[in-house]
Design a protein around this motif. Structure first.
Motif, mmCIF file in Angstrom:
data_model
loop_
_atom_site.group_PDB
_atom_site.id
_atom_site.type_symbol
_atom_site.label_atom_id
_atom_site.label_comp_id
_atom_site.label_asym_id
_atom_site.label_seq_id
_atom_site.Cartn_x
_atom_site.Cartn_y
_atom_site.Cartn_z
ATOM 1 N N LEU A 147 0.834 -1.195 0.000
ATOM 2 C CA LEU A 147 0.000 0.000 0.000
ATOM 3 C C LEU A 147 0.869 1.246 0.000
ATOM 4 C CD1 LEU A 147 -2.667 1.531 0.313
ATOM 5 C CD2 LEU A 147 -2.535 1.106 2.771
ATOM 6 N N ASP A 180 1.717 5.142 0.125
ATOM 7 C CA ASP A 180 1.063 6.312 0.700
ATOM 8 C C ASP A 180 2.083 7.438 0.763
ATOM 9 O OD1 ASP A 180 -0.705 8.029 2.010
ATOM 10 O OD2 ASP A 180 -0.064 7.342 3.985
ATOM 11 N N ASP A 230 -11.080 -4.727 3.144
ATOM 12 C CA ASP A 230 -10.582 -3.521 2.486
ATOM 13 C C ASP A 230 -11.707 -2.804 1.739
ATOM 14 O OD1 ASP A 230 -8.970 -1.569 1.437
ATOM 15 O OD2 ASP A 230 -8.168 -2.808 -0.161
ATOM 16 N N HIS A 231 -12.633 -2.200 2.491
ATOM 17 C CA HIS A 231 -13.679 -1.360 1.918
ATOM 18 C C HIS A 231 -13.193 0.086 1.990
ATOM 19 C CE1 HIS A 231 -17.075 -4.514 2.767
ATOM 20 N NE2 HIS A 231 -16.300 -4.841 1.734
ATOM 21 N N THR A 232 -12.301 0.439 1.071
ATOM 22 C CA THR A 232 -11.587 1.714 1.150
ATOM 23 C C THR A 232 -12.511 2.918 1.126
ATOM 24 O OG1 THR A 232 -9.756 0.645 -0.024
ATOM 25 C CG2 THR A 232 -9.682 3.030 0.165
ATOM 26 N N TYR A 271 -13.689 4.770 4.208
ATOM 27 C CA TYR A 271 -12.757 5.606 4.962
ATOM 28 C C TYR A 271 -12.469 6.944 4.274
ATOM 29 C CZ TYR A 271 -12.122 1.301 7.533
ATOM 30 O OH TYR A 271 -12.348 0.174 8.291
ATOM 31 N N THR A 272 -13.187 7.260 3.212
ATOM 32 C CA THR A 272 -13.020 8.566 2.578
ATOM 33 C C THR A 272 -13.674 9.635 3.449
ATOM 34 O OG1 THR A 272 -15.062 8.321 1.299
ATOM 35 C CG2 THR A 272 -13.014 7.552 0.273
ATOM 36 N N HIS A 277 -18.371 -1.627 -4.279
ATOM 37 C CA HIS A 277 -18.012 -0.382 -3.617
ATOM 38 C C HIS A 277 -19.257 0.323 -3.062
ATOM 39 C CE1 HIS A 277 -14.098 -1.040 -5.258
ATOM 40 N NE2 HIS A 277 -14.495 -0.875 -6.500
ATOM 41 N N ALA A 279 -7.788 8.212 2.090
ATOM 42 C CA ALA A 279 -8.579 7.095 2.605
ATOM 43 C C ALA A 279 -7.714 5.893 2.964
ATOM 44 C CB ALA A 279 -9.646 6.694 1.589
ATOM 45 N N LEU A 280 -6.739 5.562 2.121
ATOM 46 C CA LEU A 280 -5.889 4.406 2.385
ATOM 47 C C LEU A 280 -5.065 4.603 3.650
ATOM 48 C CD1 LEU A 280 -4.666 3.527 -1.212
ATOM 49 C CD2 LEU A 280 -6.326 2.274 0.168
ATOM 50 N N GLU A 300 -7.446 4.213 6.567
ATOM 51 C CA GLU A 300 -7.787 2.803 6.732
ATOM 52 C C GLU A 300 -6.642 2.030 7.378
ATOM 53 O OE1 GLU A 300 -9.665 -0.737 3.941
ATOM 54 O OE2 GLU A 300 -8.323 0.740 3.050
ATOM 55 N N THR A 301 -5.422 2.268 6.916
ATOM 56 C CA THR A 301 -4.266 1.567 7.469
ATOM 57 C C THR A 301 -4.053 1.921 8.938
ATOM 58 O OG1 THR A 301 -3.203 1.583 5.291
ATOM 59 C CG2 THR A 301 -1.800 1.155 7.193
#
Length: 335
Positions: A49, A51, A113-115, A118-119, A163, A280-281, A284-285
């Motif tokens: 991932l 970032d 992983d429903h990214t 987290y937006t 999504h 978002a990633l 999420e992380t």
């Protein structure tokens, strides 16, 4: 950057990231120049991932790693006890239920992983619904269409609608009772490339998802209607992704005849709430790491993934029967 293993490449993701099953993560520049390699104590099944200047990935040695994306040097590592593994899979509801049961039995953190959940936009809408700003929810209506990419192993529902279903699951907080879906494949030998999916709930709530690989324009828009206010979420907007409308109707029963209803229309202001500036990633992380450290239940835990897979299975069954509604109770959710 392009990440790969020494050899034995297993899967290529749309993002350009590849996963491997060997203990070394390599980074290769877009022009093919080798940059660095980072060895771990176990096979690497997780998708790296990136970032900004960092990259995160997990290994079967039970650790989550954060590296400098330019040099490959270690920034930190976190021992998780075996929680870190991310593999891009299409699984059945029964298999998803097995994963959930196994994680609970072993006391592990299972996160999906429903990214989009987290937006900042979806988090703001969730805040509005939780505060009751929208009132009683009436409908969830989303459109996710574009030209391509045609997949060979899954239909458009499993590729795109997943999504919207994950967003819906997070915002509404209720599970549909039945699903109806129709779709069509326009390319011989390929899965359905366009589909319409309707979900029925107890009460006056209904949800609809439209997805299409064969559209001349790209649209990513969701409408959430309530008794007090309505929300439009346009993910392609650059500045005002979320707009809240103080619009709706009011019903006034006539005292002379209770069967006659006067419908009043309310047209108020529109406002665009300020959204947090966050990736978002990265959010999420960070959430995943905190859940592992403090043994918390993730916002998108295994059961959230199971609910989405059940909806997709029901929709696939309904589409095969030309739209016949399929009760969620008919979709197996036990191993």
């Amino acid at each position: 950057f392009f990440f790969q293993a020494e050899d034995g490449i297993r899967d290529k993701l749309v993002t350009g990231v590849q996963t491997c099953a060997l203990p070394i993560l390599h980074a290769v520049a877009d022009n093919g120049t080798y940059l660095w390699g980072f060895p771990t104590g176990g096979r690497v099944y997780s998708s790296p991932l990136p970032d900004g200047d960092d990259v995160y990935f997990g290994s079967d040695d039970g650790r989550l790693y954060k590296l400098d994306v330019h040099s490959g040097s270690l920034i930190w590592e976190l021992a998780t006890g075996g929680d870190v593994r991310d593999v891009k899979l299409s699984i059945t509801a029964a298999q998803a239920a097995t994963l959930v049961d196994e994680a609970e039995r072993r006391g592990l953190v299972l996160m999906v992983d429903h990214t989009f959940v987290y937006t900042p936009a979806v988090q703001k809408i969730r805040e509005l619904t939780a505060q009751g700003d929208l009132g009683d929810l009436y409908y969830y209506d989303s459109v996710r269409i574009n030209l391509g990419l045609f997949q060979h192993d899954v239909n458009v529902l499993w590729d795109l609608a997943v999504h919207d279903l994950s967003i819906m699951d997070d915002l509404i907080g209720h599970t549909p009772t039945a699903v109806s879906a129709t779709g069509l494949a326009h390319v011989p030998g390929k899965p359905e490339n366009m589909a319409y999916m309707t979900m029925f709930f107890d009460g006056r709530l209904i949800a609809h998802v439209h997805v299409n690989w064969l559209a001349p324009v790209k649209i990513r828009r969701t409408l959430l209607g309530g008794s007090r206010r309505m929300v439009v979420f346009d993910d392609l907007e650059t500045s005002e992704k979320v707009k809240v409308y103080d619009r709706g109707i009011s019903l006034d029963p006539s005292p002379e005849n209770v069967y006659q209803m006067l419908v009043g229309y309310r047209t108020g202001d529109m406002w665009a709430p300020q959204l947090a500036i966050a990736e978002a990633l990265a959010t999420e992380t960070k959430h995943f790491v905190e859940c592992i450290e403090h043994r918390r239940q993730p916002r998108t835990d295994g059961r959230a993934g199971l609910r989405v897979v059940r909806l997709l299975e029901a929709a696939t069954q309904s589409m095969a029967a030309q739209g016949r509604p399929v009760p969620l109770s008919a979709v197996a959710a036990t191993p």
